[in-house]
Design an enzyme around this catalytic site. Structure first.
Site, PDB file in Angstrom:
ATOM      1  CE  LYS A   2      -3.583  -2.460   2.653  1.00 41.06           C
ATOM      2  NZ  LYS A   2      -4.361  -2.451   3.931  1.00 41.06           N
ATOM      3  CE1 TYR A  16      -8.893  -3.579   1.214  1.00 40.23           C
ATOM      4  CE2 TYR A  16      -8.349  -1.378   0.460  1.00 40.23           C
ATOM      5  CZ  TYR A  16      -7.983  -2.562   1.079  1.00 40.23           C
ATOM      6  OH  TYR A  16      -6.697  -2.734   1.550  1.00 40.23           O
ATOM      7  CG  ASN A  60      -3.007  -2.894   7.346  1.00 41.14           C
ATOM      8  OD1 ASN A  60      -2.947  -2.431   6.205  1.00 41.14           O
ATOM      9  ND2 ASN A  60      -4.029  -3.632   7.763  1.00 41.14           N
ATOM     10  CG  HIS A  97      -4.792  -6.471  -0.195  1.00 39.85           C
ATOM     11  ND1 HIS A  97      -5.975  -6.545   0.501  1.00 39.85           N
ATOM     12  CD2 HIS A  97      -4.905  -7.332  -1.242  1.00 39.85           C
ATOM     13  CE1 HIS A  97      -6.783  -7.406  -0.117  1.00 39.85           C
ATOM     14  NE2 HIS A  97      -6.159  -7.896  -1.170  1.00 39.85           N
ATOM     15  CD  GLU A 107      -8.321  -9.326  -3.347  1.00 34.51           C
ATOM     16  OE1 GLU A 107      -9.117  -9.020  -2.445  1.00 34.51           O
ATOM     17  OE2 GLU A 107      -7.182  -9.784  -3.112  1.00 34.51           O
TER      18      GLU A 107
HETATM   19  P1  DAT Z   1      -7.056  -7.398   5.712  1.00 36.50           P
HETATM   20  O1  DAT Z   1      -6.312  -6.270   5.030  1.00 36.50           O
HETATM   21  O2  DAT Z   1      -6.240  -8.015   6.817  1.00 36.50           O
HETATM   22  O3  DAT Z   1      -7.589  -8.416   4.742  1.00 36.50           O
HETATM   23  P2  DAT Z   1      -9.795  -6.428   5.947  1.00 36.50           P
HETATM   24  O4  DAT Z   1     -10.031  -7.021   4.598  1.00 36.50           O
HETATM   25  O5  DAT Z   1     -10.743  -6.775   7.039  1.00 36.50           O
HETATM   26  O6  DAT Z   1      -8.308  -6.752   6.476  1.00 36.50           O
HETATM   27  O7  DAT Z   1      -9.767  -4.848   5.832  1.00 36.50           O
HETATM   28  C1  DAT Z   1      -9.122  -4.223   4.747  1.00 36.50           C
HETATM   29  C2  DAT Z   1      -8.341  -3.041   5.255  1.00 36.50           C
HETATM   30  O8  DAT Z   1      -9.232  -2.105   5.869  1.00 36.50           O
HETATM   31  C3  DAT Z   1      -7.333  -3.355   6.357  1.00 36.50           C
HETATM   32  O9  DAT Z   1      -6.105  -3.828   5.844  1.00 36.50           O
HETATM   33  C4  DAT Z   1      -7.183  -2.033   7.028  1.00 36.50           C
HETATM   34  C5  DAT Z   1      -8.580  -1.452   6.936  1.00 36.50           C
HETATM   35  N1  DAT Z   1      -9.332  -1.721   8.171  1.00 36.50           N
HETATM   36  C6  DAT Z   1      -9.836  -2.896   8.577  1.00 36.50           C
HETATM   37  N2  DAT Z   1     -10.458  -2.782   9.758  1.00 36.50           N
HETATM   38  C7  DAT Z   1     -10.336  -1.471  10.102  1.00 36.50           C
HETATM   39  C8  DAT Z   1     -10.755  -0.710  11.216  1.00 36.50           C
HETATM   40  N3  DAT Z   1     -11.439  -1.260  12.214  1.00 36.50           N
HETATM   41  N4  DAT Z   1     -10.448   0.612  11.220  1.00 36.50           N
HETATM   42  C9  DAT Z   1      -9.762   1.180  10.210  1.00 36.50           C
HETATM   43  N5  DAT Z   1      -9.330   0.509   9.144  1.00 36.50           N
HETATM   44  C10 DAT Z   1      -9.621  -0.796   9.075  1.00 36.50           C
HETATM   45 MG    MG Z   2      -9.100  -8.318   3.343  1.00 34.31          MG
END
Ligand code: DAT
Ligand code: MG
Length: 151
Positions: A11, A51, A114, A117, A128
């Site tokens: 990212k 997303y 973080n 992805h 994807e």
């Molecule tokens: P991942 O990236 O581990 O697959 P995800 O698909 O649940 O996680 O969410 C996508 C992204 O969204 C994640 O990398 C960071 C952001 N995100 C997830 N939960 C969040 C939260 N509670 N607050 C802010 N950003 C969040």
């Molecule tokens: Mg995810």
């Protein structure tokens, strides 16, 4: 070997922090094979597509703004178990909960930044990869290391 492919993206925070080589090195050293790579600035609309599963979440808008805020390194990695193990390698979504030794555990601090992805399953991996890459951007090749990695 039962080969599968996963979509991995560094990212904008990972790119700006100079973590491209660090992240690629971890996948490469493990024995996974890079079959597609490019650097792109996704539009906000593209980020929303990527997303789409999270569109009802309160952080969706900020997340899509963030993903489209700068260059992203988009990759496809291939290997036995690469989808599931890629997720393990990356660590928990919230870096506060990621184990040390994982990419997020070692290199990130908060959930909104973080750095990486990774596809969360075979279906999302397929979707994807198709969203980010044209078929001709995927390079099928034999690595000479494969016989030493897989036996
Ligand atoms: P991942 O990236 O581990 O697959 P995800 O698909 O649940 O996680 O969410 C996508 C992204 O969204 C994640 O990398 C960071 C952001 N995100 C997830 N939960 C969040 C939260 N509670 N607050 C802010 N950003 C969040
Ligand atoms: Mg995810």
């Amino acid at each position: 070997a039962e080969m599968e492919r996963t979509f991995i993206a560094i990212k904008p925070d990972g790119v700006q922090r100079g973590l491209i080589s660090e992240i690629i090195a971890r996948f490469e050293r493990k024995g996974f094979k890079l079959v597609a790579i490019k650097i792109v600035v996704p539009s906000k609309g593209f980020a929303q597509k990527h997303y789409h599963d999270l569109k009802e979440r309160p952080f969706f808008n900020g997340l899509c703004d963030f993903l489209s805020s700068g260059p992203v390194v988009a990759m496809v990695w291939e290997g036995e178990g690469v989808i599931k193990y890629g997720r393990k390698f990356i660590g928990a979504t919230d870096p506060q909960k990621s184990e040390p030794g994982t990419i997020r555990g070692d290199l990130a601090v908060v959930v909104g930044r973080n750095i990486i992805h990774g596809s969360d399953g075979p279906e999302t991996a397929k979707d994807e990869i198709n969203l980010w890459f044209k078929p001709e951007e995927l390079v099928a090749y034999t690595s000479n290391a494969e016989k030493w990695i897989y036996g």
